[in-house]
Design a protein around this motif. Structure first.
Motif, PDB file in Angstrom:
ATOM      1  N   TYR A 225       0.845  -1.203   0.000  1.00 52.00           N
ATOM      2  CA  TYR A 225       0.000   0.000   0.000  1.00 52.00           C
ATOM      3  C   TYR A 225       0.877   1.248   0.000  1.00 52.00           C
ATOM      4  CZ  TYR A 225      -3.784   3.067   1.829  1.00 52.00           C
ATOM      5  OH  TYR A 225      -4.712   4.065   2.028  1.00 52.00           O
ATOM      6  N   ALA A 226       1.970   1.216   0.759  1.00 49.80           N
ATOM      7  CA  ALA A 226       2.837   2.382   0.884  1.00 49.80           C
ATOM      8  C   ALA A 226       3.671   2.640  -0.356  1.00 49.80           C
ATOM      9  CB  ALA A 226       3.750   2.204   2.095  1.00 49.80           C
ATOM     10  N   GLY A 227       3.740   1.673  -1.261  1.00 47.40           N
ATOM     11  CA  GLY A 227       4.540   1.844  -2.465  1.00 47.40           C
ATOM     12  C   GLY A 227       5.940   1.283  -2.372  1.00 47.40           C
ATOM     13  N   PHE A 370       6.813   4.442   6.145  1.00 48.39           N
ATOM     14  CA  PHE A 370       7.503   4.886   4.930  1.00 48.39           C
ATOM     15  C   PHE A 370       7.388   6.398   4.747  1.00 48.39           C
ATOM     16  CE2 PHE A 370       7.040   0.371   4.004  1.00 48.39           C
ATOM     17  CZ  PHE A 370       8.282   0.076   3.469  1.00 48.39           C
ATOM     18  N   ASP A 371       6.223   6.941   5.043  1.00 44.20           N
ATOM     19  CA  ASP A 371       6.068   8.395   4.946  1.00 44.20           C
ATOM     20  C   ASP A 371       6.986   9.111   5.927  1.00 44.20           C
ATOM     21  OD1 ASP A 371       4.203   8.191   2.950  1.00 44.20           O
ATOM     22  OD2 ASP A 371       2.461   8.633   4.207  1.00 44.20           O
ATOM     23  N   LEU A 372       7.058   8.618   7.151  1.00 43.68           N
ATOM     24  CA  LEU A 372       7.910   9.243   8.156  1.00 43.68           C
ATOM     25  C   LEU A 372       9.390   9.090   7.800  1.00 43.68           C
ATOM     26  CD1 LEU A 372       5.985   8.068  11.339  1.00 43.68           C
ATOM     27  CD2 LEU A 372       6.253  10.451  10.600  1.00 43.68           C
ATOM     28  N   TYR A 404      -4.503   7.997  -1.756  1.00 40.51           N
ATOM     29  CA  TYR A 404      -3.252   8.130  -1.008  1.00 40.51           C
ATOM     30  C   TYR A 404      -2.071   8.320  -1.950  1.00 40.51           C
ATOM     31  CZ  TYR A 404       1.041   6.599   1.265  1.00 40.51           C
ATOM     32  OH  TYR A 404       2.339   6.516   1.699  1.00 40.51           O
ATOM     33  N   ARG A 405      -1.238   9.285  -1.613  1.00 40.93           N
ATOM     34  CA  ARG A 405       0.007   9.507  -2.337  1.00 40.93           C
ATOM     35  C   ARG A 405       1.145   9.570  -1.321  1.00 40.93           C
ATOM     36  NH1 ARG A 405      -3.004   8.135  -5.416  1.00 40.93           N
ATOM     37  NH2 ARG A 405      -3.576   8.964  -7.466  1.00 40.93           N
ATOM     38  N   PRO A 406       2.236   8.889  -1.576  1.00 44.18           N
ATOM     39  CA  PRO A 406       3.347   8.863  -0.617  1.00 44.18           C
ATOM     40  C   PRO A 406       3.869  10.263  -0.313  1.00 44.18           C
ATOM     41  CG  PRO A 406       3.641   7.176  -2.289  1.00 44.18           C
ATOM     42  CD  PRO A 406       2.494   8.015  -2.741  1.00 44.18           C
ATOM     43  N   ASP A 407       4.241  10.482   0.945  1.00 41.87           N
ATOM     44  CA  ASP A 407       4.886  11.717   1.368  1.00 41.87           C
ATOM     45  C   ASP A 407       6.388  11.512   1.201  1.00 41.87           C
ATOM     46  OD1 ASP A 407       5.936  13.924   2.597  1.00 41.87           O
ATOM     47  OD2 ASP A 407       4.848  13.698   4.493  1.00 41.87           O
ATOM     48  N   ARG A 408       6.948  12.081   0.124  1.00 42.74           N
ATOM     49  CA  ARG A 408       8.370  11.898  -0.154  1.00 42.74           C
ATOM     50  C   ARG A 408       9.249  12.878   0.613  1.00 42.74           C
ATOM     51  NH1 ARG A 408       9.418   8.635  -4.483  1.00 42.74           N
ATOM     52  NH2 ARG A 408      11.238   8.224  -3.175  1.00 42.74           N
TER      53      ARG A 408
END
Length: 604
Positions: A225-227, A370-372, A404-408
């Protein structure tokens, strides 16, 4: 009027004692799934050996119409299928309980206990008479005792048969033999015993929006889910099934539908140090990458974890805790890595840690990790345990947000780099401790030398005390910023509560049940479940709001209490440890005994 808690319908504990490698896991899962489909809240604990086939193994099922999932210490019904453990098994039957055994052989008279009803069923003899081949007879004996239990507990036979059809619908021979074994056991019980027992099942409607899921599978799905596209690992109990799950999900969802090519990379490394090195390399290159391991693996990874912290490279690590130290007890659960993950590596390091309490949170916290990791350019630990990771839990259906889009995080684009005069990797322009990073190949101006050695804010090598201190203080400031971004604690408060309970992760089920018992005894308590580290200010506020806080955890050395003592200004004397670290999942009575014993000692 009858107390709701004195009625044992849909409220009992069942334990099945068998031998590792006999195929009992499939039968036990069948029974648990049938109870779940009857709409009755249920949870299962698999207590298995770390050694070879042939040793004792147990499967515990708790049925609780109130929704409690913590392990119970004694059982209403024991299915004793292993003669080597008869003495141990009968000792765990509560007074007034029942013990089911295979009467193909006599039960030792000296082990019989007053107050326990013994139910003998000639399971092995049945299977010898109706099935061919030693392996089939062993497997069908497991299904036969499920048939006996279906009569004793009033399990819906239609649901059991439907589950068998789902499993063996295309294999008619297997379907027929399983149905025969199920009916042999059920018919014998109906003819010989007074069915159902006082403990019994009755259909409810409490599982309609729920699923049965283990934490490692949930975490693997959360990584998808997180990519995440890169994973490196070395096999270790109890984390292996997480990577197995991720591989299965990737094979289904990470293959290009047109070319058939894989859009993921999973590497089994030569050891854990190599695995985390691969993850750091992939994270530096811009991939979302992770590893799964347990305490011994974390120990080996420490040097590279320090590199990722100091060079500021995102990486996600799943630590499925087991009992230590050293090899310890690989198939037993514990919370012995709280300090190890918070401060992993030598020198001054501090890491973001997330503490899921169940498989649902394993799923959502995987995505958050993953976002953090990318937002703060640092290693992030998801600190689970064997009980959460490998056992089936009843949790709400998971929600997948297609938006949802990852926070890079702060990743500079080619356009942004082109507009800059000079790029400095470790220069903090926003005073939040987080410096912009670049990905290789995006723009020539974004190239920099990644250093694990002393460096200044411009990225140059340094051994100058002032320059080194400046970078280290910025890293500390970054973690202070992270404390505001990690998941907040979960609270359960009561009016007039004088005491607080604090716990993390897998202690949650036992604490919630104990808190309800304390409520009924007129001792209301507030409860804070910490879900992340570093601690936000609300953690300290909760501790200071209570004269006495019970810190509940599953390790010998009170590691959570130590973290709270070091990382908050709450008075140390107000923090009282409640610990259980024997390797089995924590029970309600562990919390109650600790709280009530301390209150009694204080005269409260």
């Amino acid at each position: 009027m009858r107390d709701a808690f004195s009625d044992r319908t849909n409220d009992f504990g069942l334990k099945i004692a068998t031998v590792n490698g006999t195929g009992s896991a499939s039968a036990n899962g069948l029974l648990m799934q049938a109870i779940f489909r009857m709409g009755v809240p249920v949870s299962g604990k698999n207590i298995f050996p770390s050694n070879i086939q042939g040793l004792a193994t147990w499967y515990e099922i708790r049925v609780s119409r109130h929704g409690y999932t913590a392990r119970v210490p004694v059982f209403d019904l024991m299915v004793a299928m292993n003669g080597e453990t008869y003495a141990k098994d009968i000792a765990e039957v509560r007074p007034g309980g029942h013990l089911l055994y295979d009467s193909s052989w006599p039960f030792p008279g000296e082990l019989r206990r007053e107050g326990v009803t013994f139910l003998g069923v000639p399971l092995a003899q049945m299977c010898v008479e109706h099935f061919r081949g030693s392996r089939e007879r062993v497997l069908m004996k497991n299904i036969a005792y499920v048939g006996v239990l279906s009569a004793l507990l009033d399990v819906d036979m239609g649901i059991l048969e439907a589950l068998l059809r789902e499993r063996f619908g295309r294999k008619q021979a297997l379907m027929d033999s399983n149905l025969l074994a199920l009916r042999l056991g059920r018919d014998f019980a109906l003819e010989q015993f007074d069915c159902p027992l006082p403990i019994r099942l009755q259909k409810m409607d409490a599982t309609g929006d729920m699923i049965l899921l283990d934490g490692n599978t949930a975490a693997a799905l959360g990584c998808l889910y997180a990519g995440a596209t890169v994973a490196a690992w070395y096999p270790i109990t109890p984390s292996t099934s997480l990577m197995d799950g991720f591989k299965a999900f990737c094979q289904r969802f990470r293959r290009d539908p047109e070319t058939g090519k894989n859009r993921y990379c999973i590497v089994q490394a030569e050891d854990e140090l190599a695995a985390i090195g691969m993850v750091i390399g992939a994270g530096w290159a811009g991939a979302r990458a992770f590893t799964s391991t347990s305490g011994p693996g974390i120990s080996l990874m420490n040097e590279f974890i320090g590199l990722a912290y100091y060079a500021e490279i995102p990486a996600v690590l799943f630590d499925i805790q087991r009992a230590g130290p050293s090899t310890g007890m690989p198939t037993r659960t514990q919370q012995g890595d709280l300090l190890a993950t918070a401060y992993a590596s030598h020198g001054d390091t501090k890491h973001v840690c997330l503490y899921p309490a169940n498989p649902e949170e394993c799923f959502y916290m995987a995505r958050q990790a993953f976002d953090l990791a990318e937002r703060f350019q640092t290693p992030v630990f998801v600190v689970s345990d064997l009980d959460i990771g490998m056992n089936d839990w009843m949790v709400p259906r998971l929600s997948w947000d297609d938006s949802y889009r990852p926070d890079r995080g702060k990743v500079l684009t080619a356009e942004e780099l082109e507009a800059m005069e000079t790029f400095y990797r470790y220069l903090d322009r926003d005073d939040d401790g987080i410096t912009p990073r670049t990905l290789p190949g995006v723009h020539p101006k974004g190239a920099y030398f990644t250093r694990g050695s002393g460096h200044n804010k411009l990225g140059d090598y340094t051994e100058d005390p002032a320059e080194y201190t400046e970078v280290m203080e910025r890293l500390a400031r970054k973690l202070e910023t992270a404390a505001k971004a990690v998941p907040r604690p979960a609270f359960r408060t009561r009016d007039r509560a004088r005491c607080g309970i604090v716990a993390v992760g897998g202690c949650d089920a036992a604490v919630l049940e104990a808190a309800d018992v304390l409520d009924r005894r007129g001792i209301p308590v507030d409860y804070m479940r910490i879900r992340a580290f570093p601690f936000d200010t609300v953690v300290e506020e909760f501790l200071k709001a209570h004269e006495l806080n019970f810190i509940v955890e599953q390790n010998r050395d009170a590691q959570l209490r130590k973290l709270l003592t070091v990382e908050t200004c709450a008075p140390k004397e107000g923090l009282t440890s409640v610990r259980y670290y024997g390797g089995l999942p924590m029970s309600c009575h562990h919390v109650l005994d600790g709280v009530l014993g301390s209150l009694e000692a204080l005269g409260a």
